[in-house]
Design a protein around this motif. Sequence first.
Motif, PDB file in Angstrom:
ATOM      1  N   ASP A  83     -16.177   5.212  -2.779  1.00 29.96           N
ATOM      2  CA  ASP A  83     -17.486   5.727  -3.214  1.00 29.96           C
ATOM      3  C   ASP A  83     -18.083   4.903  -4.340  1.00 29.96           C
ATOM      4  O   ASP A  83     -19.031   5.336  -4.994  1.00 29.96           O
ATOM      5  CB  ASP A  83     -17.340   7.183  -3.702  1.00 29.96           C
ATOM      6  N   GLU A  92      -8.644   2.794  -1.512  1.00 27.38           N
ATOM      7  CA  GLU A  92      -9.402   4.009  -1.170  1.00 27.38           C
ATOM      8  C   GLU A  92     -10.166   4.558  -2.370  1.00 27.38           C
ATOM      9  O   GLU A  92     -11.213   5.176  -2.217  1.00 27.38           O
ATOM     10  CB  GLU A  92      -8.469   5.106  -0.626  1.00 27.38           C
ATOM     11  N   SER A  93      -9.651   4.312  -3.577  1.00 26.12           N
ATOM     12  CA  SER A  93     -10.325   4.864  -4.755  1.00 26.12           C
ATOM     13  C   SER A  93     -11.698   4.237  -4.976  1.00 26.12           C
ATOM     14  O   SER A  93     -12.497   4.743  -5.757  1.00 26.12           O
ATOM     15  CB  SER A  93      -9.453   4.656  -5.999  1.00 26.12           C
ATOM     16  N   PHE A  94     -11.978   3.151  -4.275  1.00 26.89           N
ATOM     17  CA  PHE A  94     -13.283   2.492  -4.421  1.00 26.89           C
ATOM     18  C   PHE A  94     -14.243   2.813  -3.268  1.00 26.89           C
ATOM     19  O   PHE A  94     -15.309   2.233  -3.182  1.00 26.89           O
ATOM     20  CB  PHE A  94     -13.103   0.972  -4.519  1.00 26.89           C
ATOM     21  N   SER A 110       0.852  -1.200   0.000  1.00 26.53           N
ATOM     22  CA  SER A 110       0.000   0.000   0.000  1.00 26.53           C
ATOM     23  C   SER A 110       0.878   1.238   0.000  1.00 26.53           C
ATOM     24  O   SER A 110       2.065   1.186   0.362  1.00 26.53           O
ATOM     25  CB  SER A 110      -0.906   0.013   1.236  1.00 26.53           C
ATOM     26  N   SER A 127      -8.666  -3.037 -12.166  1.00 25.53           N
ATOM     27  CA  SER A 127      -7.391  -2.671 -11.532  1.00 25.53           C
ATOM     28  C   SER A 127      -7.123  -3.507 -10.288  1.00 25.53           C
ATOM     29  O   SER A 127      -5.988  -3.543  -9.800  1.00 25.53           O
ATOM     30  CB  SER A 127      -7.374  -1.181 -11.172  1.00 25.53           C
ATOM     31  N   LYS A 172     -13.025  -0.118 -14.436  1.00 21.30           N
ATOM     32  CA  LYS A 172     -12.263   0.481 -13.335  1.00 21.30           C
ATOM     33  C   LYS A 172     -11.875  -0.612 -12.328  1.00 21.30           C
ATOM     34  O   LYS A 172     -10.774  -0.621 -11.785  1.00 21.30           O
ATOM     35  CB  LYS A 172     -13.124   1.558 -12.672  1.00 21.30           C
ATOM     36  N   ARG A 173     -12.806  -1.537 -12.102  1.00 18.08           N
ATOM     37  CA  ARG A 173     -12.560  -2.580 -11.098  1.00 18.08           C
ATOM     38  C   ARG A 173     -11.536  -3.609 -11.561  1.00 18.08           C
ATOM     39  O   ARG A 173     -11.031  -4.381 -10.758  1.00 18.08           O
ATOM     40  CB  ARG A 173     -13.873  -3.256 -10.702  1.00 18.08           C
ATOM     41  N   GLU A 185     -17.649   1.079 -14.781  1.00 23.46           N
ATOM     42  CA  GLU A 185     -17.268   0.723 -13.417  1.00 23.46           C
ATOM     43  C   GLU A 185     -16.530  -0.617 -13.438  1.00 23.46           C
ATOM     44  O   GLU A 185     -15.548  -0.822 -12.730  1.00 23.46           O
ATOM     45  CB  GLU A 185     -18.515   0.657 -12.533  1.00 23.46           C
TER      46      GLU A 185
END
Lengths: 459, 405
Positions: B347, B343-345, B185, B385, B382-383, B379
């Motif tokens: 929301d 953290e980018s997920f 991280s 990743s 994006k996921r 979405e």
Amino acid sequence: MEVELANQLTASFGDAFYVCDWSGSHFRVLDRAEYLQRINALPTARQPGTVSTAHGNAHQEAWRLVSLDKKSAAKAVLRGSFSLLPAFARRALYPTGLVLLRIAKKVLAGLRVLKQNVHKAAARAVRQRRRISVKDDSSHLFPFREGDVFLSVGNDWDYGFDEALFRARKSTGFTVVRMVYDMVPYLFPHYSVDGVPKRFVPHIIDASYGADLVLCISQNTERDFLSALETFGTPAPQTAVVRLGDNIAVENDVFIPDNTPVEIKRIASQPFILYVSTIERRKNHETLYRAYRQILSANPSAQLPHLVFVGTSGWRVSDFLNDLALDPVTKDFITWLPWVPDEDLDYLYDKALFCVYPSSYEGWGLPIGEALSRGKAVIASSAGSIPEVGGELVDYVNPWDTSAWAEAIVNMSSNDDYRLSREKMVRDSYVPHGWNESTQDIVDKIRELMTDGAKNREH
Amino acid sequence: MKIPSHPTSKSVLMLCLYPLSNPRHGGQIRTGKIKEKYISLGYRVRAAGVLSHNSYPRERGFIKGPPPKVLTEFLSHPVGLEDYIIGRLCGENDIWFEKLQKQIPANVDLIHVEQPWLFSFAKQLSHTFDSPPPIIYGSQNMEHLLKEDILGPAFEEDEVRKRVRLVREVEVNAIKEADAVVAVSAEEGAWAEEVGARQVTVLPNGVSASSQTSRARSFVQSLGLGERYCLFVGSAHWPNADGLLEMFKEGLGCLAPDESLVVAGAVRHLVVSDSRFESSPNLREKTIFLGELDGEDLSELLAKAHAIVLPITSGGGTNLKTAEAIWAGKHVVATTKAMRGFESFADAPGVSIADTPAEFKRELRRAMDSPLPVISSEEREKRKSVLWESSLRGLEDLLHSLEGQ
């Protein structure tokens, strides 16, 4: 309450009202005659048509007054048998007897653990089976349709129908009304019978999910219930408070003094204080016993009224009952009546100097209302819902403060002016609430719910 | 196996304290995926190490761990520090060093040490080669913080501090001495830089895009898990159990009578042996334990879940299960700690963050009452990743940079 409620529901809904019995796997509609037979078998009143004489009633009821609970009875039999042996035999057998007793206690303890483990394993197996078998909508287990109202006013955590009821309601759409009397098994598990606290919370949670309305018997119970649900993370259903009744259901409301048993008359012939409650630790009879002990130890010739406990024995009180029976300081001042019929209870209320209620927690406090409705002064604990019953008409004492209880009892018994002024205030201000009003309240709330439900269905 | 796009004759030695075939817990899975990445980049990989637990199956290259007597002789009451002690033994004790050395080929081009325990061994080993190879330290956590959480309940404060200091020394030494540090991280990477890492690359945990099979479908159906269930997957890692018990210790009332909490993974024995499990109202009644499952069954379980809970309240690192949960596209109720590295997920559709028991239960109830989240194609892209092929992409650049040195 169930009798009164059934009468009210019949009056309000006629043949649309019926009673169901849970068999362990499904609900069965009871034939009206069968239901009435069960109600009449409840031990609240003397059998109708009994020709009562003082003597006859003494025989009829005396067996209840002299009987012991089973553990005390077994101890008494053992002690008695031992006492009948000659001295040399008693001397020889005593050490062996002690050893055998210790072994027996260990074996019993082991059997209890084994029984608990068997029950736990069985419960786990049941849960496992239920998870697999209660997979459908369960509507076939309940003879209800959309528009029907299912009402349960019992303490039904032992019945195990909550999940099935939830599923059936979900698929069929009938309305469910449940009742919560108190949250004792959750808030005070140490006061509850073994196993009940563990069953109680899942029941409360599942019942809440499956209810359209939950009736609580006091604002305090409603607060405790909602607070517990918040802690558990359970969405709160609609709630309403219904007040319990004050009157004892004396048959035909006719009181016949000649029917009163001799023993009851004897008790009532001298000044006495009355405490009506099951004898269990939560009800805190021990504080009254200690208060009496405190007073009489300081002043053996104190002019104290007799203290009368009316109520069956509950759990884990055999040592306390032993103290009551044997303590030389108090035994002549405290009488325990395990059970009296409603007519005799009414008589005792009528004749009591005043009433006491030292319970450490209540969902309501029925006997306080019963006492106030008869114009009696009351000294009560300030715990739980108790202050809701009598408000400022009751003298409150911390349930754990023995000395404060002793002082309050002495004051109320010896200060006639004070006691009479409190009685007058009660007579002038207390508004009795009959069972018919309580049950009418429940019926009204059901009607409101049915009306709202019909409106929602229209929309 | 994917054919390497740029074949190389280079070899890499991977050192760790667990076998890599049939991975069960997060550490094994991550190390196994890194191994696969090396292979895809054309490296010949040799895994070796010490089996730190009796339950691990034998595997070529791995020696059996020391018996309890040896652990206790090294450090009294070794509970929670077995891995640390094994590392010290292999690094300082000639017998253990040689035992492990025998499992390793004469020369390698690169050494990759997962977790700090065998770093000292790796450093000494590298000096036995003709040419000392670069050493990559693969960090999976801020180990000293994790040990503090694990040792806290078992020892007095002073003793905990002492033991945590020992672990920190080993950890900081690995960070400083390694030619490169791989962190899970950004937070961990920043700490590594702070204590003196020469080079840091962040390669987050990921998830495999697995397919569901009819066998697994039948298996999950046969379990009778109720109308809807929420799922918690956890290995036998203390923070997993602790988080679950903390969130639900005051009662599990946020699940309806026809809903269950399904718990999969080896976390079971840690949960049931904790007194909070029995004392929490309704927790036992609502929980169905499934134990450890293979990948296919777990995929099916994830696919059929209505919500996935990530009640992590302690420990560092990032959670593989978070990556799995995000990829699954179900409702996710997670703590801030569980979302570390993702953290980018926070929301993203269906994701709720809750850090207190009351909030967590409220969000879980809301999730169970809501239909499944709608995942748009955007979405879904994006996921991607969170898949391993994306999360480990940076390893190639790291290796190039090491070659250039």
